[in-house]
Scaffold this active site. Structure first.
Site, PDB file in Angstrom:
ATOM      1  N   GLU A 250       0.891  -1.167   0.000  1.00 19.53           N
ATOM      2  CA  GLU A 250       0.000   0.000   0.000  1.00 19.53           C
ATOM      3  C   GLU A 250       0.921   1.206   0.000  1.00 19.53           C
ATOM      4  O   GLU A 250       1.522   1.537   1.009  1.00 19.53           O
ATOM      5  CB  GLU A 250      -0.912  -0.056   1.220  1.00 19.53           C
ATOM      6  N   CYS A 284      -2.542   8.894   3.277  1.00 17.16           N
ATOM      7  CA  CYS A 284      -2.296   8.500   1.879  1.00 17.16           C
ATOM      8  C   CYS A 284      -3.538   8.630   1.004  1.00 17.16           C
ATOM      9  O   CYS A 284      -3.421   8.661  -0.210  1.00 17.16           O
ATOM     10  CB  CYS A 284      -1.700   7.107   1.807  1.00 17.16           C
TER      11      CYS A 284
END
Ligand code: ADP
Length: 478
Positions: A250, A284
Site C-alpha cells: 500500500e 495517503c
C-alpha cells in the site's frame, strides 16, 4: 508520558538489544524525548524470525474459533484501553486526541472483522464433469509473515495487518516506523493481555534497512505487507525477488476530488475539510488535487477559505487543536518546496500564508492554492501536509482526464447530486477506491488498496485475509 527505556516484543518476551543499543522517540508537538526503544541487531531479527517459525507450528493448527476468540479479546482490550492508547498515538505522532481515539476504535473494528473472517475460511469442492475425480481447493495460512508500517496511523496500519494475519493462521513479525514505535508496542501489550501465544506476534524495533534486509532475505518469511512510500515499496519488490515472497503493498497516493456542477456545496465543503486536513493532511488517501467545476469554483473557494480559517493549529499541550505538527523537518521542507515552486509557476495563494521551515517546530498552518497545473510538481507528488491545491474544469471528460493524470491510483472522490452520473465517473477513474459524496471511505470490511504505482493487494474484509493465505489444490482419485 514519562521518558523511559522501553523493551520490544521479540524472542519469547519483552527484550532489550543485547548490545544495549537504543534510539529516542520524539514528540512532534513538544519536541521532547518520550522514550528510548531497542535497536535490535540483524542477528536478533533472524532469531526473532526463527521464533516466529517455531510458534507457527502450533498456531496454524489452532482452531479458527480459538483464533477468533483471541481477536475478539484484542478488540475488547483496545476499546477498554482507548484513552491510554490514544494518548500514546497523539504524543508520538502529533494528531489531535479526538483523531487518535478514532484510530483506536478503527483498529478495534479490524480485530472484530477478522474474528469473524477467521470463521469463514472454507475448503471448496469442484465438480469434474468428465470423471469421478474429487477436486478440492484448500486455503492455508501463508506461514511467517512480516509487516513494515508507517508513522501516520501507527496503530491502525499495524492492527489491520496483524488482525488479518492472525485470522489466517499466520505468525506475525512487525517493524513499526522509527518515528512512532510506542503505539506498536502498546499493541504488543494488547497481544500479551489477550493471550496471543508467545512469539505468534513480535514487534521488533531498530534500523529500517537492517530489519528490512533480514525480512527480505529470509526464506522463512513467506510474505511481507508494507505500507509506506512508493520508493521503499519499489526497493522491497526488488529485494523480494531472491526468495520470491508474496507482497502486499500500500504505497503513495495522489487523490483527486472532482466537484461536479450539481454537487451539494455544503456537503462538498465538509467532505473536503475532512478529506484534506485530517491528521494535518498526512494521509495517503488525503485529497491532493481538488478539481472544481468552473461555475461553482468561486463559491466553493470562498466557503472553503472560511471553513479553513476556523481550523485551530496546535499551540500548546493543553489547548485543543485541529492541525497538529508535521512528523519531521524533512516533511516541512517538502511542503514548503512544493508550494513555493507552484507559486513561482503561476499558482495563486487563495487563503493562508506560504509555509516556511522553522527550526523550533514542524507546524505548518493550512493554506489553499488555486490554479495548479500538471506542469507543477505539486500536481504529481503527494504533499502530505495541510495544503489544499485546486484547479477548475469545464466538462466531465476533462475532469476525468485530469484526475487520471497521475502515476498513482489509490483513492479518488466525486461529488455530484446525480448518483448515476457520479457512478459513471467513478467507473472511468483509474483508482482502487472511489468515495462518492463521501471522503470518509476507510472501513474494516472494505478492500483498501490501490492500482498503478500505489501498489497491489488489498487490506480489509475477506479481501485482506486472502493476502495471508495460499491455495492448495488436491486432485483425488479412487
Ligand atoms: P515515509 O517517507 O512516509 O516515512 P517510508 O517508506 O520511508 O515512508 O517508511 C515507511 C516504513 O518503511 C517505515 O517503517 C520505515 O522505517 C520503513 N522503511 C524505510 N526504508 C526501508 C528499507 N530500506 N527497508 C525496509 N523498511 C524501510
Amino acid at each position: 508520558m514519562e521518558q523511559e527505556q522501553k523493551s520490544c516484543l521479540a524472542n519469547g518476551g519483552w527484550v532489550q538489544s543485547a548490545a544495549g543499543q537504543s534510539f529516542p522517540v520524539f514528540s512532534p508537538t513538544t519536541n521532547k524525548v518520550l522514550a528510548h526503544v531497542p535497536k535490535l541487531s540483524e542477528q536478533e531479527i533472524h532469531k526473532a524470525i526463527d521464533c516466529s517459525h517455531r510458534a507457527l507450528q502450533a498456531w496454524k493448527v489452532t482452531p479458527a474459533r480459538t483464533r477468533a476468540k483471541i481477536l475478539t479479546n484484542l478488540g475488547t482490550y483496545l476499546l477498554d484501553m482507548r484513552e491510554q492508547i490514544a494518548a500514546i498515538i497523539s504524543a508520538e505522532q502529533g494528531k489531535p486526541i479526538t483523531e487518535a481515539l478514532g484510530e483506536v476504535q478503527y483498529s478495534a473494528q479490524y480485530m472484530q472483522c477478522y474474528a469473524e473472517e477467521a470463521l469463514r475460511i472454507t475448503t471448496e469442492a469442484i465438480e469434474d464433469n468428465d470423471s469421478p475425480k474429487h477436486l478440492e481447493v484448500q486455503s492455508r495460512p501463508l506461514g511467517v509473515v512480516a509487516a513494515i508500517t508507517p508513522w501516520n496511523f501507527p496503530l491502525a496500519m499495524l492492527a489491520r495487518k496483524m488482525a488479518a494475519a492472525l485470522a489466517a493462521g499466520c505468525t506475525f513479525i512487525a517493524k513499526p516506523a522509527p518515528e512512532t514505535p510506542l503505539s506498536a508496542l502498546a499493541l504488543g501489550e494488547a497481544c500479551c493481555s489477550a493471550k496471543v501465544p508467545t512469539d505468534v506476534v513480535q514487534i521488533v524495533t531498530g534500523d529500517a534497512h537492517t530489519i528490512g534486509r533480514a525480512f527480505m532475505q529470509s526464506k522463512i518469511v513467506r510474505g511481507v505487507s508494507f505500507t509506506g512510500s512508493t520508493t521503499t515499496g519499489k526497493l522491497l519488490i526488488e529485494q523480494s525477488s531472491s526468495t520470491v515472497k508474496k507482497l502486499t503493498l500500500e504505497l503513495g497516493g495522489n487523490a483527486p476530488c472532482i466537484i461536479c456542477k450539481d454537487a451539494n456545496i455544503e456537503d462538498a465543503v465538509q467532505g473536503i475539510l475532512l478529506g484534506k486536513f485530517r491528521n494535518a493532511g498526512q494521509v495517503c488517501i488525503a485529497i491532493n488535487r481538488l478539481l472544481i467545476h468552473e461555475d461553482i469554483a468561486p463559491e466553493i473557494s470562498r466557503k472553503l477559505a472560511h471553513a479553513v480559517s476556523q481550523l485551530k493549529t496546535y499551540e500548546n499541550e493543553t489547548t485543543p487543536y485541529d492541525i497538529g505538527p508535521l512528523i519531521t523537518q524533512a516533511a516541512v521542507h517538502k511542503v514548503a518546496r512544493l508550494v513555493t515552486e507552484a507559486l513561482n509557476q503561476g499558482a495563486t495563494l487563495a487563503y493562508g500564508t506560504i509555509p516556511a521551515a522553522r527550526t523550533d517546530s514542524t507546524l505548518v498552518k493550512p493554506c489553499i492554492l488555486a490554479g495548479i497545473t500538471s506542469s507543477m510538481a505539486i500536481w504529481h507528488e503527494e504533499i502530505f501536509g495541510p495544503i489544499l491545491s485546486m484547479t477548475t474544469f469545464s466538462d466531465t471528460d476533462e475532469a476525468i482526464a485530469l484526475a487520471n493524470d497521475t502515476d498513482y491510483g489509490l483513492a479518488s472522490y466525486v461529488y455530484s447530486s446525480d448518483l448515476e452520473a457520479a457512478r459513471a465517473i467513478a467507473h472511468q477513474l483509474d483508482f482502487g477506491m472511489v468515495g462518492i459524496n463521501d471522503t470518509a471511505i476507510s472501513n474494516a470490511r472494505a478492500p483498501f488498496g490501490g492500482v498503478k504505482q500505489s501498489g497491489f493487494g488489498r487490506e480489509g474484509g475477506r479481501y485482506g485475509i486472502a493476502e495471508y493465505m495460499e491455495l492448495q489444490y488436491q486432485c483425488i482419485s479412487g
